[in-house]
Design a protein around this motif. Structure first.
Motif, mmCIF file in Angstrom:
data_model
loop_
_atom_site.group_PDB
_atom_site.id
_atom_site.type_symbol
_atom_site.label_atom_id
_atom_site.label_comp_id
_atom_site.label_asym_id
_atom_site.label_seq_id
_atom_site.Cartn_x
_atom_site.Cartn_y
_atom_site.Cartn_z
ATOM 1 N N LEU A 193 0.827 -1.207 0.000
ATOM 2 C CA LEU A 193 0.000 0.000 0.000
ATOM 3 C C LEU A 193 0.864 1.261 0.000
ATOM 4 O O LEU A 193 0.522 2.256 -0.655
ATOM 5 C CB LEU A 193 -0.930 -0.004 1.212
ATOM 6 N N LEU A 194 1.972 1.225 0.726
ATOM 7 C CA LEU A 194 2.892 2.364 0.707
ATOM 8 C C LEU A 194 3.399 2.630 -0.709
ATOM 9 O O LEU A 194 3.401 3.774 -1.182
ATOM 10 C CB LEU A 194 4.073 2.101 1.638
ATOM 11 N N CYS A 195 3.829 1.577 -1.375
ATOM 12 C CA CYS A 195 4.348 1.734 -2.738
ATOM 13 C C CYS A 195 3.255 2.213 -3.686
ATOM 14 O O CYS A 195 3.481 3.101 -4.521
ATOM 15 C CB CYS A 195 4.932 0.410 -3.225
ATOM 16 N N ALA A 196 2.056 1.629 -3.558
ATOM 17 C CA ALA A 196 0.957 2.017 -4.440
ATOM 18 C C ALA A 196 0.550 3.470 -4.207
ATOM 19 O O ALA A 196 0.322 4.229 -5.165
ATOM 20 C CB ALA A 196 -0.237 1.089 -4.226
ATOM 21 N N GLY A 197 0.463 3.870 -2.942
ATOM 22 C CA GLY A 197 0.096 5.247 -2.643
ATOM 23 C C GLY A 197 1.131 6.240 -3.131
ATOM 24 O O GLY A 197 0.790 7.287 -3.691
ATOM 25 N N ALA A 198 2.404 5.915 -2.929
ATOM 26 C CA ALA A 198 3.468 6.813 -3.373
ATOM 27 C C ALA A 198 3.472 6.950 -4.893
ATOM 28 O O ALA A 198 3.625 8.056 -5.429
ATOM 29 C CB ALA A 198 4.820 6.298 -2.887
ATOM 30 N N TRP A 199 3.283 5.831 -5.589
ATOM 31 C CA TRP A 199 3.274 5.892 -7.057
ATOM 32 C C TRP A 199 2.056 6.657 -7.574
ATOM 33 O O TRP A 199 2.176 7.469 -8.502
ATOM 34 C CB TRP A 199 3.309 4.494 -7.654
ATOM 35 N N ALA A 200 0.885 6.417 -6.982
ATOM 36 C CA ALA A 200 -0.319 7.113 -7.433
ATOM 37 C C ALA A 200 -0.195 8.615 -7.205
ATOM 38 O O ALA A 200 -0.605 9.424 -8.051
ATOM 39 C CB ALA A 200 -1.544 6.556 -6.707
ATOM 40 N N TRP A 201 0.371 9.002 -6.063
ATOM 41 C CA TRP A 201 0.564 10.429 -5.790
ATOM 42 C C TRP A 201 1.546 11.035 -6.784
ATOM 43 O O TRP A 201 1.311 12.121 -7.328
ATOM 44 C CB TRP A 201 1.076 10.614 -4.368
#
Length: 275
Positions: free
Chosen positions: A52-60
């Protein structure tokens, strides 16, 4: 994500001895740890948090990249034409925050808190402690990377960033100290004399060292907040503003907090008093 995988592999080696002749033997031990131990089950949760950290950082990052790639429209001051990007940016922050909380929960559930008489209360408090400590350290590390290039920022932006940094760090510090005091009380219990016995000397030594470093970090933060931060408010853009002292204190505080996190990891693998 790679750091999490390396952590799982290192933990598996510590638990099983790591006498692997083939990669299949290593994979079998990793699977055994992940499926047959409390630590392994917590690592599935940690893996979800890391994802989730990676997904959130990439989406942002993707939303910000697309917003920077287009020019604002004059007759659309609220930027309605890019509503999708703004929504993605907002949701990405929530996803990232959820990942951070889940990761902190997984870390807390594999520490000494899991052995408490009321484990869910202890784990919940320790999750707050881990999250606050990580937020305090992370905010300073990000600031250490951002400050060297902020001489190109607009007038007033440096003061606003410094004020927000100080507020976030102060809140995180207070939460970390309060929850840390609870953890110490839970570990100490009613047997204060056990803390000073010879068998508990290693734990006490690491704990005192950690507390001294935390005090140093708090003093550095207070120095920046009350001495250097007011100078940033004088930034009018008319004359060059020397912010090197503020940047140096931030860098030193970040380094001290990294040392604190290292000592916290050491304490997590050291037998606490009374055990």
């Amino acid at each position: 994500m790679l750091a999490w995988l390396a952590y799982v592999l290192a933990s598996t080696e510590a638990m099983t001895g790591g006498d692997w002749e083939t990669s299949s033997a290593m994979a079998a031990d990793v699977w055994l740890v992940l499926t047959q131990s409390h630590f392994g089950r917590a690592q599935w949760v940690a893996g979800l948090g890391a994802a989730l950290l990676c997904a959130g950082a990439w989406a942002w990052y993707d939303a910000r990249r697309r917003l920077r790639a287009v020019m604002p429209i004059a007759d659309d001051p609220r930027d309605r034409h890019h509503r999708r990007e703004h929504l993605q940016e907002r949701y990405a922050r929530w996803v990232y925050a959820a990942g951070a909380v889940i990761l902190a929960l997984a870390r807390a559930s594999t520490g000494h808190a899991a052995d408490a008489s009321m484990p869910w209360l202890a784990i919940g408090i320790h999750t707050l402690h881990v999250a606050a400590a990580a937020s305090w350290t992370g905010a300073l590390l990000v600031a250490g990377c951002a400050i060297p290039g902020w001489r190109h920022w607009p007038v007033g932006a440096r003061a606003a960033y410094g004020d927000r940094l100080s507020s976030v760090a102060t809140l995180a510090m207070v939460v970390a100290l309060v929850t840390g005091a609870f953890n110490a009380w839970r570990t100490l219990g009613e047997n204060a004399s056990l803390w000073f016995s010879a068998q508990n000397a290693p734990y006490l030594a690491w704990l005192v060292t950690k507390l001294v470093l935390v005090a140093c970090a708090a003093l550095l933060g207070a120095w920046n907040r009350w001495h250097f931060l007011p100078r940033l408010a004088l930034d009018t853009g008319e004359t060059p503003l020397d912010t090197s002292a503020f940047a140096r204190v931030v860098a030193i505080e970040a380094l001290v907090l990294v040392m604190v996190m290292s000592l916290a990891a050491k304490l997590g693998t050291t037998m606490p008093p009374g055990v």
